[in-house]
Scaffold this motif. Sequence first.
Motif, short mmCIF file in Angstrom:
data_model
loop_
_atom_site.label_atom_id
_atom_site.label_comp_id
_atom_site.label_asym_id
_atom_site.label_seq_id
_atom_site.Cartn_x
_atom_site.Cartn_y
_atom_site.Cartn_z
N ILE A 60 0.63 -1.09 -0.11
CA ILE A 60 0.04 -0.02 -0.19
C ILE A 60 1.07 1.24 -0.24
N LEU A 61 2.15 1.35 0.63
CA LEU A 61 2.82 2.65 0.68
C LEU A 61 3.42 2.65 -0.51
N PHE A 62 3.77 1.68 -1.72
CA PHE A 62 4.22 1.58 -2.60
C PHE A 62 3.48 2.21 -3.19
N LEU A 63 2.14 1.38 -3.69
CA LEU A 63 1.17 2.46 -4.35
C LEU A 63 0.89 4.16 -3.69
N ILE A 64 1.34 4.01 -3.20
CA ILE A 64 1.21 5.69 -2.80
C ILE A 64 2.37 6.30 -3.12
N GLY A 65 3.14 5.79 -3.19
CA GLY A 65 4.33 6.32 -3.66
C GLY A 65 4.24 7.28 -5.08
N ILE A 66 3.79 5.50 -5.92
CA ILE A 66 3.49 5.47 -7.45
C ILE A 66 2.64 6.77 -7.50
N GLN A 67 1.46 7.05 -6.65
CA GLN A 67 0.89 8.12 -7.18
C GLN A 67 1.15 9.20 -6.80
N GLU A 68 1.92 9.84 -5.34
CA GLU A 68 2.67 10.63 -4.89
C GLU A 68 3.49 11.09 -6.29
N LEU A 69 3.99 10.57 -7.52
CA LEU A 69 5.39 10.52 -7.69
C LEU A 69 4.04 11.11 -8.99
N GLY A 70 3.35 10.26 -9.70
CA GLY A 70 2.17 11.07 -10.58
C GLY A 70 3.35 10.30 -12.18
N LYS A 71 4.13 9.13 -12.16
CA LYS A 71 4.12 8.77 -13.21
C LYS A 71 3.70 7.33 -13.77
N GLY A 72 2.74 7.19 -13.30
CA GLY A 72 2.26 5.64 -13.28
C GLY A 72 2.68 4.79 -12.89
N PHE B 183 10.53 0.21 -11.88
CA PHE B 183 11.74 0.93 -10.92
C PHE B 183 12.35 -0.45 -10.03
N THR B 184 13.73 0.45 -9.48
CA THR B 184 14.48 -0.73 -9.13
C THR B 184 14.62 -0.64 -7.35
N LYS B 185 15.13 -1.69 -7.50
CA LYS B 185 14.62 -1.63 -6.18
C LYS B 185 15.19 -0.65 -5.32
N GLU B 186 16.03 0.58 -5.83
CA GLU B 186 16.25 1.21 -4.79
C GLU B 186 15.13 2.56 -5.37
N GLU B 187 14.77 2.79 -6.33
CA GLU B 187 13.61 3.37 -6.59
C GLU B 187 12.06 3.05 -5.54
N LYS B 188 11.97 1.80 -5.78
CA LYS B 188 10.54 1.03 -4.45
C LYS B 188 10.99 1.76 -3.56
N GLN B 189 12.27 1.69 -3.00
CA GLN B 189 12.70 1.83 -1.81
C GLN B 189 12.26 3.87 -1.17
N ASP B 190 12.44 4.26 -2.95
CA ASP B 190 11.95 5.33 -2.12
C ASP B 190 11.07 5.90 -2.83
N LEU B 191 10.36 5.38 -3.23
CA LEU B 191 9.11 5.33 -3.18
C LEU B 191 7.77 5.32 -2.16
N MET B 192 8.45 3.71 -1.29
CA MET B 192 8.08 3.74 -0.37
C MET B 192 8.02 5.08 0.78
N HIS B 193 8.64 5.66 1.01
CA HIS B 193 9.36 6.99 2.06
C HIS B 193 9.08 7.66 1.33
N ILE B 194 8.57 7.65 0.13
CA ILE B 194 8.07 8.95 -0.68
C ILE B 194 6.47 9.25 -0.41
N ALA B 195 5.49 7.70 0.42
CA ALA B 195 4.33 7.46 0.44
C ALA B 195 4.28 8.02 2.20
N THR B 196 5.62 7.28 2.77
CA THR B 196 5.70 7.51 4.32
C THR B 196 5.38 9.10 4.69
#
Length: 114
Positions: free
Chosen positions: A32-44, A48-61
């Motif tokens: 769910i955090l990953f999905l929120i991160g994707i939503q907030e990034l806004g690129k659909g 994503f690389t492993k690092e980008e996935k972690q960044d997306l979860m951080h953005i969501a948090t």
Amino acid sequence: MIEESDNLDHRWTQLRALLMKQFGKKPDLNAILFLIGIQELGKGITEFTKEEKQDLMHIATCKVFSLSGYYELESVDEEGWPHYKAVKPIPFANLKEQEKMLKWHILEYFNQLD
């Protein structure tokens, strides 16, 4: 805590069921955090690389905790990635309380999308 556990658990189960209908899998907290991160990034949804996935979860948090003033959006970089800064410390809590607090903020995030 922010909300009675029974009500929080009920709302969390409802959210997971709704997302399961939408995506075909029942997501856990990290998904769910990953999905929120994707939503907030806004690129659909893209690769994503492993690092980008972690960044997306951080953005969501950061985004969900910004709802209570713990973080605020500081900038968006040239690639469109949001960057947050901590505004006030998140209260110390044990792991179970941290999870409840995170779930409550995620539920509030989805409430604001309605």
